[in-house]
Scaffold this motif. Structure first.
Motif, mmCIF file in Angstrom:
data_model
loop_
_atom_site.group_PDB
_atom_site.id
_atom_site.type_symbol
_atom_site.label_atom_id
_atom_site.label_comp_id
_atom_site.label_asym_id
_atom_site.label_seq_id
_atom_site.Cartn_x
_atom_site.Cartn_y
_atom_site.Cartn_z
ATOM 1 N N GLN A 54 0.908 -1.232 0.062
ATOM 2 C CA GLN A 54 -0.031 0.119 0.109
ATOM 3 C C GLN A 54 0.835 1.087 -0.124
ATOM 4 O OE1 GLN A 54 -2.543 -0.692 3.434
ATOM 5 N NE2 GLN A 54 -3.881 -1.807 2.298
ATOM 6 N N MET A 55 2.039 1.044 0.874
ATOM 7 C CA MET A 55 2.672 2.461 0.678
ATOM 8 C C MET A 55 3.563 2.729 -0.565
ATOM 9 S SD MET A 55 6.729 2.847 2.650
ATOM 10 C CE MET A 55 7.401 1.892 1.475
ATOM 11 N N LEU A 88 5.892 14.787 5.159
ATOM 12 C CA LEU A 88 5.615 14.268 6.358
ATOM 13 C C LEU A 88 4.163 13.902 6.474
ATOM 14 C CD1 LEU A 88 7.508 16.784 8.750
ATOM 15 C CD2 LEU A 88 8.523 14.856 7.559
ATOM 16 N N LEU A 89 3.799 12.958 7.471
ATOM 17 C CA LEU A 89 2.353 12.682 7.762
ATOM 18 C C LEU A 89 1.588 14.206 8.196
ATOM 19 C CD1 LEU A 89 0.137 11.036 8.061
ATOM 20 C CD2 LEU A 89 0.900 10.349 10.172
ATOM 21 N N ASN A 129 -8.195 7.008 -3.332
ATOM 22 C CA ASN A 129 -8.120 5.827 -2.472
ATOM 23 C C ASN A 129 -6.925 5.274 -2.084
ATOM 24 O OD1 ASN A 129 -11.037 5.965 -2.506
ATOM 25 N ND2 ASN A 129 -11.153 4.559 -4.344
ATOM 26 N N ALA A 130 -5.839 5.101 -3.262
ATOM 27 C CA ALA A 130 -4.615 4.794 -2.779
ATOM 28 C C ALA A 130 -4.021 5.531 -1.728
ATOM 29 C CB ALA A 130 -3.785 4.676 -4.169
ATOM 30 N N CYS A 131 -4.013 6.737 -1.898
ATOM 31 C CA CYS A 131 -3.315 7.698 -1.003
ATOM 32 C C CYS A 131 -3.993 7.470 0.482
ATOM 33 C CB CYS A 131 -3.081 9.107 -1.429
ATOM 34 S SG CYS A 131 -2.366 9.362 -3.062
ATOM 35 N N VAL A 132 -5.349 7.846 0.589
ATOM 36 C CA VAL A 132 -5.860 7.844 1.779
ATOM 37 C C VAL A 132 -5.971 6.493 2.561
ATOM 38 C CG1 VAL A 132 -8.337 8.016 2.776
ATOM 39 C CG2 VAL A 132 -7.661 9.843 0.952
ATOM 40 N N GLN A 136 -4.303 6.371 6.196
ATOM 41 C CA GLN A 136 -4.878 5.857 7.237
ATOM 42 C C GLN A 136 -4.260 4.792 7.940
ATOM 43 O OE1 GLN A 136 -8.645 4.586 5.163
ATOM 44 N NE2 GLN A 136 -9.823 6.764 5.694
ATOM 45 N N GLN A 137 -3.626 3.865 7.393
ATOM 46 C CA GLN A 137 -2.647 2.821 8.030
ATOM 47 C C GLN A 137 -1.478 3.420 8.747
ATOM 48 O OE1 GLN A 137 -3.427 -0.253 8.245
ATOM 49 N NE2 GLN A 137 -5.540 0.204 7.222
ATOM 50 N N ARG A 138 -0.982 4.371 7.852
ATOM 51 C CA ARG A 138 0.359 5.304 8.353
ATOM 52 C C ARG A 138 0.025 5.894 9.766
ATOM 53 N NH1 ARG A 138 3.235 7.845 10.531
ATOM 54 N NH2 ARG A 138 4.865 9.304 9.951
#
Length: 253
Positions: A54-55, A88-89, A129-132, A136-138
């Protein structure tokens, strides 16, 4: 003995010779929208766990959509980063409809003024969707003041990592030697031009100060641009080249 290189006439000769030097054409190939859509099938077959897949997929899609320079997206090493340059996040915000990125500095930003980039979920749903999904996991793994892209082992994503991930996910038959991490930026520009975006829109959206982006444009291998209508609205077929199975395997639907 006087320095011969200080002679004004010699300097003029050297400058003239430099101007006459023929620039070699850029041999790097683009990751176009069509090619981007085929990468998940190979990514799913790698030994990476789902979080790392996913990353990587989020990095691929973000680099392509926003035409990131690699230095803006990755860290200089797996264990060190530059907080004034690395994404950064805490620089990434999202809700149900919009993804927002804050870019602290870039090559064309001589005054280091922060730039905010936006993308709506309806504009590019697969990329959104890929980024979000990854974000959300990160957010549950590492503090927000660390790089956005961190793998399951806590190592920061580097330029080498991004390039290596691209190489191992390219479809069979592609000339891997001619692809690099910069292929996403080249491919993003190529796809934007193929979609009919104007010079002004591309420069504004992708943070170019001039039409220099045109040197990134590569000829499209598929001259026929199939058009698909979804909900009464015209969509480029490139958006839908990715199989639903491949996307579902990455958990981004």
């Amino acid at each position: 003995m006087p320095d011969p290189t200080a002679n004004p006439r010699l300097k003029q000769i050297v400058e003239g010779a430099c101007r006459m030097t023929v620039t070699q054409p850029d041999q790097r190939l683009p990751v176009t929208s069509e090619l981007l859509g085929r990468l998940p099938s190979k990514l799913h077959l790698t030994s990476l766990i789902q979080y790392d897949q996913q990353m990587v997929w989020a990095a691929f899609t973000m680099a392509h959509r926003f035409l990131f320079r690699v230095s803006e997206l990755t860290s200089p090493s797996p264990t060190a980063f530059n907080p004034s340059a690395t994404l950064l996040l805490q620089d990434v915000c999202w809700n149900d409809t919009v993804l927002q990125l804050s870019i602290k500095q870039s090559k064309t930003d001589q005054h280091r003024k922060e730039t905010t980039l936006f993308m709506s979920a309806s504009e590019a749903p697969i990329i959104y969707n890929a980024c979000v999904t990854y974000a959300q996991q990160r957010q549950h793994r590492q503090p927000p003041d660390l790089p956005f892209f961190i793998n399951s082992s806590g190592r920061f994503l580097t330029r080498f990592d991004l390039k290596h991930a691209l190489k191992i996910t390219l479809p069979d038959g592609e000339d891997r030697a001619r692809y690099s991490s910069h292929s996403f930026r080249i491919g993003g520009a190529t796809s934007a031009a193929a979609d009919g975006l104007s010079t002004e829109v591309i420069c504004e959206r992708e943070r170019w100060k001039s039409s220099s982006f045109k040197r990134y444009i590569r000829p499209q291998r598929n001259v026929l641009n199939l058009i698909i209508f979804v909900g009464g609205k015209k969509k480029s077929s490139a958006t839908f080249y990715m199989s639903a199975t491949a996307v579902a395997d990455l958990g981004v639907l």
